[in-house]
Design a protein around this motif. Sequence first.
Motif, PDB file in Angstrom:
ATOM      1  N   ALA A 217      62.058 119.503 -69.593  1.00 17.27           N
ATOM      2  CA  ALA A 217      61.036 118.482 -69.827  1.00 17.27           C
ATOM      3  C   ALA A 217      61.337 117.769 -71.143  1.00 17.27           C
ATOM      4  O   ALA A 217      62.189 118.204 -71.928  1.00 17.27           O
ATOM      5  N   CYS A 218      60.619 116.675 -71.365  1.00 18.28           N
ATOM      6  CA  CYS A 218      60.731 115.934 -72.614  1.00 18.28           C
ATOM      7  C   CYS A 218      59.426 115.166 -72.818  1.00 18.28           C
ATOM      8  O   CYS A 218      58.572 115.135 -71.932  1.00 18.28           O
TER       9      CYS A 218
ATOM     10  N   PRO B 224      53.221 112.957 -80.588  1.00 16.33           N
ATOM     11  CA  PRO B 224      54.504 113.555 -80.950  1.00 16.33           C
ATOM     12  C   PRO B 224      54.366 114.577 -82.081  1.00 16.33           C
ATOM     13  O   PRO B 224      55.190 115.481 -82.199  1.00 16.33           O
ATOM     14  N   PHE B 225      53.318 114.443 -82.896  1.00 16.19           N
ATOM     15  CA  PHE B 225      53.153 115.326 -84.046  1.00 16.19           C
ATOM     16  C   PHE B 225      52.496 116.659 -83.690  1.00 16.19           C
ATOM     17  O   PHE B 225      52.207 117.460 -84.568  1.00 16.19           O
ATOM     18  N   GLY B 226      52.280 116.889 -82.397  1.00 11.43           N
ATOM     19  CA  GLY B 226      51.726 118.160 -81.944  1.00 11.43           C
ATOM     20  C   GLY B 226      52.606 118.841 -80.920  1.00 11.43           C
ATOM     21  O   GLY B 226      52.230 119.859 -80.352  1.00 11.43           O
TER      22      GLY B 226
ATOM     23  N   LEU C 223      61.090 120.607 -77.710  1.00 10.27           N
ATOM     24  CA  LEU C 223      60.840 119.645 -76.639  1.00 10.27           C
ATOM     25  C   LEU C 223      61.443 118.311 -77.079  1.00 10.27           C
ATOM     26  O   LEU C 223      61.024 117.753 -78.100  1.00 10.27           O
ATOM     27  N   PRO C 224      62.447 117.802 -76.354  1.00 12.15           N
ATOM     28  CA  PRO C 224      63.061 116.540 -76.765  1.00 12.15           C
ATOM     29  C   PRO C 224      62.032 115.410 -76.849  1.00 12.15           C
ATOM     30  O   PRO C 224      61.117 115.344 -76.030  1.00 12.15           O
TER      31      PRO C 224
ATOM     32  N   LEU D 242      60.196 113.069 -87.315  1.00 13.60           N
ATOM     33  CA  LEU D 242      60.160 114.259 -86.468  1.00 13.60           C
ATOM     34  C   LEU D 242      61.585 114.710 -86.162  1.00 13.60           C
ATOM     35  O   LEU D 242      62.417 113.901 -85.739  1.00 13.60           O
ATOM     36  N   PRO D 243      61.882 115.988 -86.373  1.00 15.40           N
ATOM     37  CA  PRO D 243      63.229 116.485 -86.097  1.00 15.40           C
ATOM     38  C   PRO D 243      63.616 116.219 -84.636  1.00 15.40           C
ATOM     39  O   PRO D 243      62.850 116.484 -83.720  1.00 15.40           O
ATOM     40  N   GLY D 244      64.795 115.652 -84.456  1.00 17.60           N
ATOM     41  CA  GLY D 244      65.302 115.423 -83.112  1.00 17.60           C
ATOM     42  C   GLY D 244      64.787 114.176 -82.425  1.00 17.60           C
ATOM     43  O   GLY D 244      65.204 113.873 -81.306  1.00 17.60           O
ATOM     44  N   ALA D 245      63.872 113.421 -83.051  1.00 19.45           N
ATOM     45  CA  ALA D 245      63.365 112.185 -82.433  1.00 19.45           C
ATOM     46  C   ALA D 245      64.528 111.219 -82.261  1.00 19.45           C
ATOM     47  O   ALA D 245      65.372 111.080 -83.142  1.00 19.45           O
TER      48      ALA D 245
END
Length: 172
Positions: free
Chosen positions: A65-66, A112-114, A119-120, A154-157
């Motif tokens: 999922a992403c 995205p902050f939760g 999760l990509p 965010l890491p990986g964004a």
Amino acid sequence: MLADETVAIEARVRERLAALGVDHETIPCDPDFADTAAFCARYGVRPEQSANTIVVAARKQPGVACACVVLATCRLDVNHAVSDLLGVRKASFAAADQTRELTGMMIGGVTPFGLPDGLPLYIDSHVMNQPAVVIGGGSRSIKIRLAPDGLLRLPGARVVDGLASVVAAPPG
């Protein structure tokens, strides 16, 4: 969502925003108006400055999922762009219960902050062209306004060209 869960998710989102140093504004929201169209109409936010965080899951590969951030005026390309990013043949929008299970958040409040680590997170490039966007706040009771570059903390964004296409021209 129970009151204790709402408080916990909102606290988690606020802590993440603070830890990442993201400049933002918290906007209180009547939960009955948390869905995008109702929120925009009620609070005077232009749809092209409202961004949804949408969870997408592979149809036949459990656990794949992403999350994708797209403007309310855009349509996410699940069948091609997202499926390709996930490395699967078919993907679909996660159902409300699956979204809650994966993120701990309800539709109308996903942010995205939760999101859980790992999760990509894919951000449509149209989002980055706005001076500010309003996103979910983790619950249906708050929204977050921020400059789109705050999402990149965010890491990986990852910003993706062609993740979504514009389907509704902004009023003008």
